[in-house]
Structure formats: structure tokens, C-alpha cells
Design an enzyme around this catalytic site. Sequence first.
Site, PDB file in Angstrom:
ATOM      1  N   HIS A  12       0.815  -1.210   0.000  1.00 15.38           N
ATOM      2  CA  HIS A  12       0.000   0.000   0.000  1.00 15.38           C
ATOM      3  C   HIS A  12       0.853   1.265   0.000  1.00 15.38           C
ATOM      4  O   HIS A  12       0.379   2.323  -0.413  1.00 15.38           O
ATOM      5  CB  HIS A  12      -0.961  -0.011   1.190  1.00 15.38           C
ATOM      6  CG  HIS A  12      -2.124  -0.929   0.991  1.00 15.38           C
ATOM      7  ND1 HIS A  12      -3.387  -0.659   1.469  1.00 15.38           N
ATOM      8  CD2 HIS A  12      -2.223  -2.119   0.344  1.00 15.38           C
ATOM      9  CE1 HIS A  12      -4.213  -1.649   1.127  1.00 15.38           C
ATOM     10  NE2 HIS A  12      -3.519  -2.546   0.452  1.00 15.38           N
ATOM     11  N   HIS A  49      -2.137 -12.470  -2.176  1.00 19.94           N
ATOM     12  CA  HIS A  49      -3.215 -13.159  -1.476  1.00 19.94           C
ATOM     13  C   HIS A  49      -2.855 -14.591  -1.102  1.00 19.94           C
ATOM     14  O   HIS A  49      -3.685 -15.297  -0.536  1.00 19.94           O
ATOM     15  CB  HIS A  49      -4.491 -13.122  -2.318  1.00 19.94           C
ATOM     16  CG  HIS A  49      -5.112 -11.767  -2.387  1.00 19.94           C
ATOM     17  ND1 HIS A  49      -6.269 -11.507  -3.094  1.00 19.94           N
ATOM     18  CD2 HIS A  49      -4.741 -10.580  -1.841  1.00 19.94           C
ATOM     19  CE1 HIS A  49      -6.572 -10.221  -2.976  1.00 19.94           C
ATOM     20  NE2 HIS A  49      -5.654  -9.644  -2.228  1.00 19.94           N
TER      21      HIS A  49
END
Length: 857
Positions: free
Chosen positions: A208, A371
Amino acid sequence: MRLVHGKDAVNALDVSWLSPILVRDPTSPSESAWDLFATFMRTRTMKSTATNMNQHPTTAQICRRFATRLFRGTVSIRPLTLTLGCLAASASASLVAQETATNAAASQADAISKCPVMGNPAGPNRHTVSGAMGNGDWWPNQLNLDMLHQNSVKSNPMGEDFDYAAAFNSLDLAAVKADIKELMNTSQDWWPSDYGHYGPLFIRMAWHSAGTYRVSDGRGGASDGTQRFAPLNSWPDNANLDKARRLLWPIKQKYGSKISWADLMVLTGNCALEDMGFETFGFAGGREDVWEPQKDVYWGPETEWLGDKRYSGDRDLQNPLAAVQMGLIYVNPEGPNGKPDPIAAAKDIRETFGRMAMNDEETVALIAGGHTFGKAHGAASPDGNMGVEPEGEGLAAQGLGWINTHGTGNAGDTITSGLEGAWTSTPAEWSHGYFENLFGYEWKLVKSPAGAWQWTPTDENAKGTVPDAHDASKSHAPMMFTTDLALRMDPEYGKISRRFHDNPEQFEKAFAKAWYKLTHRDMGPVSRLLGDSVPEPQLWQDPIPEATFDVIGSKEIEQLKQKILATNLTSSQLVSTAWASASTFRNSDMRGGANGARIRLAPQKDWEVNEPAELASVLTTLEGVQKEFNASRKDGKQVSMADLIVLGGCAGVEAAAMKAGHAIQVPFTPGRTDATQEMTDVESFEPLKPIADGFRNYQGHNADRPAEEMLVDKANLLSLTAPEMTVLVGGMRALDTNAGAGPLADLGKLTKRPGALTNDFFVNLLDMNTVWKQSPMCEHFFEGRDRESGNLKWTASRVDLVFGSNSQLRGIAEVYASEDAKEKFVKDFVNAWTKVMNLDRFDVNDSESTETQVAAK
């Protein structure tokens, strides 16, 4: 955009006004005055200031005595320390105002309200909070020049002489990595790790930090550590990453200035991958922290979190934005606007990741690789359970936000995205379980405990295959986001996903390289990268070859300048070509610039702003000079086209200055080399194409803002200050460098001596005998007519007139229009010109540039 530290946080502390205060303090505060202040601060340690005032009536007197000494000048104090102390007191004074309203001790309350340290005017009507009315509220269309002066040394606690590269190179990086890996495996009670490992949290933090990058303007990204500041530190998509950075504080504290927050966040993400069994592609240091929120990044038009006013028509996303909603890094994991449609989600993913410089294969690799680790957190609805973001929290929270009152508030009760669960059965270890589960099960739509859309296997046997993150007695089924299902259901993504599923080694290689690109995309060329783990240059890093020859010296430089000036090329042509080559530079992601001479190559040689036919003619002439010179040398010295283009511009400036009556030597530092077409990714370079270039009075056909705003935007990308921008525009107009023919060529050419480096542009712009009106030709063009006769004298653009219209720019223009400023104008133009020519010379220290000297003819 004032959403976080403006409208939605009107009491947010505004310290930007401290920058102009000098921090040099030659004297010491008197001990007695400090005793007063210390006593005052000690009395404020009880439950509330109001109670404190009741129990300690002398507090107001102490406060007044200290303030009296301060304002009489008998207390000398470092302004930053004093001001922060006073502001901290003022912030808590809100409690005083509330609790003393009904207090019988009216005189004490009155004493507080009048205290110069603790006085608290009602509402955000004070200059120390961002919600106060400012010029932008009165005149919302006023040109914002603040972005040209951000990141001043006055806001930087490290000082002007701090050399981060040297500090980083002195670091024992292996020791840092060992400490990080130990920290990741040591759970803290205040924020327990999932599955006994903080790795997944740190991967999200690094991702991020880097994932805000957008290729259109190069802004965002991991290179300056802005995740620490508003608005990013309070974006909904960054929920609970404040805890990740606090977990890292002991590492940052230990190594201090040797490693920036920007580098530490990315390094920690790499360490997380490695410690969980994945082999990374490489790591480079060199990201230097900024110390304030960035004012130059447009995050979107929305005024509320998760708004999507950035779309128009058939889901056309506004440039330069990449994320789909305000406060998201990429896309909504539940699907577009929360609608669980995997095919529609794939469209959003492709556009968003594409605008962040990722192709389809890199996109699939990044999503699947990321993920593979960790879980999503949605133990309960955030409504009624989740506190406000960090920038909206009170002082006692100490910069933390999203305080959770559900259950324990952490561990199994954590609320972050609202989605809940893990993708694989080994969330703290590298595996190929993501694709095995994605293709191994059929999926049905369900809602998380927080009420968010997600997917669970239809196969009951999937239950119990995923361990609980904190309770060994529990287990779960895997889950997928709508955006995960998009990687299976979209035709193109589906092909790549199945290939990765069938060929795990391809997946691992693709993820490693995509992760490296994600976290290093905004660092510029390899020459800027630090450390011994830097891999070979990648195409997206715009490689430039090493010199295989000896560079020219001062004698050869003078010879070449004479040869260039002896051609049929004008000063205008030479200056325009050099500017076109160098001004592609973007300080946002360190791309572009004159090194490599990519103005000779596609796509730059064909850009309209570069006037391709004219450019080709100039380059052909310069190539002739290069070939003749290089063929004549027997000593190994050669000149590259990159150097020759810049040198030609410098020679043109010198000739134009001489024409105006000033002898000046323009600094020139050789050493550039020439890139090849094979080293140049055409698609990757297209975003560097100027939509507008106010320095050449060029306005493209797809402008989304007024030309003067785009000028400021480009000046920011060129790291120019307002005075530098001003003097460059004035000089470029005098040098007759407009892009375009016919009427366009004369816009802003406010001189009767085109080609001479004079201050005529400013003199004539500010002449009160000229009246300006909009031209009937175009709303962006203006005519300047004689006030008495009405005769047409000049034509100009919006960019030109802003230097007389905007009060701040007019003030600068007045300096250069003055009678005593002719030499200053020439010298300042040359200094700004030299700065632009060398913006991409990361191999050259500023000290290597010679001081500009100017003298009257």
C-alpha cells in the site's frame, strides 16, 4: 483536496506555517522561565484541565507569567519546541471550554479564555488548524503555488547537509533484516500477529506504500514515505497499517537516520516474503523521506470516503487517477461500488493496474502472490465498533486510529476491510494454494460477519482446511474476494491464471519481478539505487548505457559550441531542442530528462509539441557536427548526441545573452550517453508526453485544466520554484521558443527583439498603457491593445497573462521588470536553465556545477 486535514478534520493541527520560522537560536532560555513552564505542564497531568484549574488555582497565574516573559522577549526558545507545546495546550483547551461552561468559578474560566497560551477561540477560526478559512475558501479557483515550495529544508529535521545515500551505505543491512525477521516472529499483546507472524501485515503495508503510484504523472508510490502522513495514513484502505508502522518503530529507532521510513517499509515487505519462504528478485535503498503531506498529488474530486465522482460516461476514469474510489489503493474487493460482479471487477482491475504501470501478467502475479499470505479482517460491522481514522482521533490516541471496541479489539476481533478469512491453508508460508483453491472449488456468494460480499466454496469438504489465525481449536473454509474470482472468470486473466497454476515456476518468477517493479517503480534509473541487492536494469527503468569513451573537456566544449553556432541553426532552434529533451523529466518518479537523448527515438520524436519536422532538421544538423567531431578525435574523446543537444541549448542561451548585451558562460557538465530504441519501451514513455507545456506556450487538445494550472503542474514535476518558473517563462518567450506556427508562434512574444535574452516579456506585460481582452480567435488567447489608440500591440495566452494577474506571480514579475534587474534576469534564467538540463544527472553532484558569471558587454 482538504478532505482529511480540512473539512472532515477541521481541528487537525496545521504546522505548515512553522516553515518560515528560523530555527537558529543563539541564546538559552532562562531557567526561572522554564521552571514556570515546567510547573504549568506538570499541573496538567490530572484527568482534565478544568479539574486541574479548580484544584490548582495558580495554574492560570503561572501560565500568564510564562507567557508574559515570552512576549516581552526575556524567554528565548527554539520556536518549534515552543509552538508545539503551546499548540498541544491549546488543543486540550477544548476540554476547558466545554467543562468550565457550567463551572461556578466564572473568574477562573475567564482567566483561561484570556490566557495567551491556553486561550481557545470557539470553532476552527484560528490559523493553527486546517479547517480555518483561507484564501482557497474565498477564491477556490486561485492558482495554487504552494506545490512549488513543498518539502522545504525548513520542514526537514535532518537539515540541508544530510546525505542520506552516505548514511544508508554505512548501514549493516544484514543486521537490519535479521532484526526485522525477529520482530515479525515476536507477537505483541497490544496488536497480536495473525498465525504468529507479522509478515502478511507488513506485505500489505509495503504494497500500500508503493501502490499509490500512477504512471500518468509519476506521483504517489513508496519513494518518499508519505504513508505516514495525511491523507494516506487515514485512507479506509490503509486501516490498521498505523499498527504496522508502530510495530516497526523499534527498528527505526535503533537505526535512526541510516534508514528512512520509505526504505524501511519496502525492506520489511521484502523480509516478510523471504521469511515466509519466497525468494525475492532484489531490493534497493535510496528512498529519502519527506516530512510533510504532499500538496502536489491530486487524489480525486470526492468529499467523502469511498466516493466515486471520478467516473463519467461509461465508467470513464478521470486522469491522472488510478484507484476506483476515494481512499482505496486499487479496486473495491467486493466489486465495482460493492456489487459482486467478477467480470465487471476485471474491467476495473485492468484499468487500475494498467494506470499503475502493470500489464495483465504482472497484475495476476501480484494479486495471486499477495493473497497467498495472510487474511482479511471483518469480525464485525465497523458501524458502532470502529473509531475514526488517525487524523481524526484525539491527542491521547497518539496518532493511532480505527480503535476497535468489538470484543478484544484485535486478534480474532479485528475489523479492517470488512471481509473475513484467508485464501490458503498456509497463510504464513509461501505456497501455490491460491490457484489450487481458486480453480479447485466452485464458489458461492456469501456475506462476511461485517456484512461484506465475499465468496466461499460450495464444497462442504472445504470447511476446516484453513487454520484460525489465533485459536488453534478453530478452523475455517478458504474464501475469495470478487476481485479474486475475476482472475478466473475474465478470459484474459483466466488464461494467465491457469498457466500460472500449471507452471508454478513461471508464477514465482513473475511475482518476484512484479513485486520488485511495484516497490521500485518510482525510484528512477538504476544509478539512483543503493545497496548490494540491486538486480540488473529492467526495461521499465529506462536503462542508459555506460560510456565506452572518454568524455569531452573544457577545450572540446568550447570548440563544439563554436561549431554548433557556425551551422544554420538559430538560438531559438537550439534552445527549443534542448528544452524538449530535458523537460520530459519528472521529479515524481525520476523519469525522463536529457540523458539518453530519447528525443531522437519513438515516441518522443513524433510528439506534436516537439514539432517533428523541425526537430528532425535540427537533429540531422547536430548529428553532422557529432560525426565530424568524433571522426577527428584520436585521443578516445567522443561526444554523445545527448550531450551535444544540451550543449547546443547552452550555446544558444549564451548567444542570446550576448545579443542582449550580456557576456555569460552557461555551465555544462558532459557525461550523458545515448539510449537505443531497444532500450526504450514506447508504451511506457507515452505518459511523459506533455498535454501542455506553458514554457513553450503549447496547449494540447485534451487539456482537462486551464493552461496556467498545467504550467504550475509541469513546474512542480521539474522541481522548480515559483521564481524559477517565472524567469524561465520570461526567458523562453524572449528566445522565441513557442511550439507551433502562425498565430501560435507569436503568443506571449512581448518583445521587439526576439532571440535576445531580455526582460522585455515582463516589462511589456506590466505596461499599464496596454489593455488586455479576450481574443475573438479563442477563449484561451488574449489581445493587448494600446490604451489610447486601441491598436493591437501583442497577443498572449492564459499562461502569459497569469504573471500579471496572479498577485504572487506579479510580485515576482515586477522584480524582473525593474530597471536594475536586467543582469539579474539573465543570471537567474541561466541558473534555472542549468537546473533543468541537469535534473536527471544523478551521477553529478551539485557542487560540480560552476557558478554562473555575468557581465555587461
